[in-house]
Design a protein around this motif. Structure first.
Motif: not given
Length: 128
Positions: A6-7, A9, A20, A22, A122-123
């Motif tokens: 994931e990216s 965030g 986001l 995935c 991801t936060q």
């Protein structure tokens, strides 16, 4: 190696947007259910959205309907979650997960136990 990453965030103000991503490596997302889940501190992991790569059906939690959109780019073997009108309650670690296509139903998709592979998360923080 089978992997979901994931990216996208980050920190955003209330009312803002994030997208986001995935990405899958080592396997194809064809004939899969791809779900987005989130977990806030002290809370259980909950389903946010799901897309069926078999027929394109999409599902959303009531709390995000009308604000979040899930989509898939077949060529990039990637699933996206566009998040608009973000609220502080959306703050959580967001995870993507995949499972067999048959779980992509109204009752099946939120069941995290049915998913086989998970990303690292991801936060997402929504705060002014």
């Amino acid at each position: 190696q089978v992997q979901l990453v994931e990216s996208g965030g980050g920190l955003v103000q209330p009312g803002g947007s994030l997208r986001l991503s995935c990405g899958a490596s080592g396997f194809t997302l064809d004939y899969k259910a791809i779900g987005w889940f989130r977990q806030a501190p002290g809370k259980e992991r909950e389903g946010v959205s799901c897309i069926s790569s078999r027929d394109g059906s999409t599902y959303y939690a009531d709390s995000v309907k009308g604000r979040f959109t899930i989509s898939r780019d077949n060529a990039k073997n990637t699933v996206y979650l566009q998040m608009n009108s973000l609220k502080p309650d959306d703050t959580a670690v967001y995870y993507c997960a995949t499972g067999p296509s048959f779980i992509a139903t109204m009752t099946g998709w939120p069941e995290k136990e049915l998913y086989d592979y998970w990303g690292q998360g991801t936060q997402v923080t929504v705060s002014s």
